[in-house]
Write a protein that holds these residues in place. Structure first.
Motif, PDB file in Angstrom:
ATOM      1  N   PHE A   4       0.656  -1.097  -0.005  1.00 46.81           N
ATOM      2  CA  PHE A   4       0.045  -0.066  -0.067  1.00 46.81           C
ATOM      3  C   PHE A   4       0.827   1.127  -0.050  1.00 46.81           C
ATOM      4  CE2 PHE A   4      -2.488  -3.329   1.482  1.00 46.81           C
ATOM      5  CZ  PHE A   4      -4.013  -3.041   1.046  1.00 46.81           C
ATOM      6  N   VAL A  85      -1.908  -1.220  -4.071  1.00 48.42           N
ATOM      7  CA  VAL A  85      -3.071  -0.139  -3.882  1.00 48.42           C
ATOM      8  C   VAL A  85      -2.520   1.012  -3.604  1.00 48.42           C
ATOM      9  CG1 VAL A  85      -4.956   0.403  -2.386  1.00 48.42           C
ATOM     10  CG2 VAL A  85      -4.433  -2.095  -3.016  1.00 48.42           C
ATOM     11  N   GLU A  99      -6.265   0.386  -7.629  1.00 55.38           N
ATOM     12  CA  GLU A  99      -5.329  -0.651  -7.678  1.00 55.38           C
ATOM     13  C   GLU A  99      -4.295  -0.412  -9.028  1.00 55.38           C
ATOM     14  OE1 GLU A  99      -5.820  -5.191  -8.883  1.00 55.38           O
ATOM     15  OE2 GLU A  99      -6.523  -4.673  -6.776  1.00 55.38           O
TER      16      GLU A  99
END
Length: 308
Positions: A4, A85, A99
């Motif tokens: 992330f 992400v 994404e």
């Protein structure tokens, strides 16, 4: 493993809505050439080649700024993988979430020519719903910040679930999780009250219009705080003990200082270090007896009740 990242889309999120509408994340950094065949696996190779190119386009910038910007560009173009992400602030208190779906592409003439295709979700995350720790990480200055350690919370927020409090770190060098939790807040305190500390009399936390010397990336991990003397002659590495083993902290700051000396500092600049801990630490003091360019500071926590 899914990673992330928080990615700023232009200064002040100025390109956030355009990127969402057109399905991509992008960067610029005044490097106007196709990087398709210029993205090695090692970001240090990329920086070695492109820092001079960046400085040629930005002659007033320092090597610190150039190193950060080139590192961020490599991260956007290479390190972020398909399936990772990204969170991008919209400039109004919310984060777009998407994404990554493609490898790097170069779009000549675009405001953000270095791009990755992204499938943006319909859901957004409100900053007010985040835990304090996640707000700090996503709110840090800089184009990219790695926020994978908040994966569980982020996945919950994407699903619309409230965040769960997290106290314990999984870092195997942490000896005291309670002190670790306290000193996560100490970093915030130092950043916001730097001018009132003894260090603030001689040094300023490194900052320009796009970057700040907090969690400054190196090849062995991020430096807690990177500062520079008011006369620009000394670069200061500040590391918080954060409940870790003494030998681990000493070794870490020495590695950070070595990186700064070799890769970032200008020829006329020296490098010094500071370790900050809650209590006196004999092992650290013994180690620093033969490291005169590193100082040790102890901090105190005071709590008062004032009747009103």
């Amino acid at each position: 493993m899914k990673e992330f990242y928080r990615v700023m889309l232009g200064r002040g999120s100025m390109y956030a809505h355009e990127c969402r509408e057109q399905g991509f994340i992008g960067a610029d950094f005044d490097i106007q050439q196709d990087l398709t065949h210029e993205l090695p696996d090692d970001w240090r190779e990329f920086n070695k080649k492109f820092i001079p190119i960046y400085l040629q386009s930005n002659p007033g910038k320092s090597k610190i700024a150039a190193g950060l910007c080139c590192g961020f560009l490599w991260t956007v173009c290479k390190k972020i993988q398909i399936g990772n992400v990204v969170l991008s602030p919209d400039g109004k208190g919310k984060y777009f979430v998407g994404e990554v779906q493609s490898e790097y592409r170069f779009i000549p003439g675009a405001d953000q020519p270095h791009q990755r295709q992204v499938h943006w979700f319909d859901e957004t995350i409100d900053r007010s719903e985040m835990s304090e720790a996640l707000r700090r990480s996503t709110g840090s200055i800089g184009t990219v910040s790695q926020i994978s350690k908040y994966q569980e919370e982020l996945e919950g927020l994407i699903k619309g679930e409230a965040p769960k409090p997290v106290l314990i770190s999984t870092d195997e060098t942490i000896e005291d999780p309670t002190v670790f939790a306290l000193e996560r807040h100490l970093e915030d305190f130092l950043i916001h009250n730097w001018a009132q500390t003894p260090l603030g009399r001689e040094y300023d936390i490194y900052q320009d219009e796009e970057n700040v010397g907090r969690q400054f990336p190196t090849d062995t991990g991020p430096i807690d705080i990177l500062a520079i003397s008011k006369d620009k002659q000394v670069v200061l590495v500040v590391e918080l003990k954060k409940g870790r083993a003494s030998d681990s902290v000493v070794g870490q700051i020495q590695r950070y200082m070595g990186y700064i000396a070799e890769e970032i500092a200008e020829d006329h600049q020296s490098v010094r270090g500071v370790i900050i801990a809650l209590e006196d630490d004999l092992r650290i003091k013994r180690a620093l007896k033969v490291a005169p360019n590193i100082e040790f500071y102890r901090y105190e926590v005071k709590f008062d009740l004032i009747k009103s």
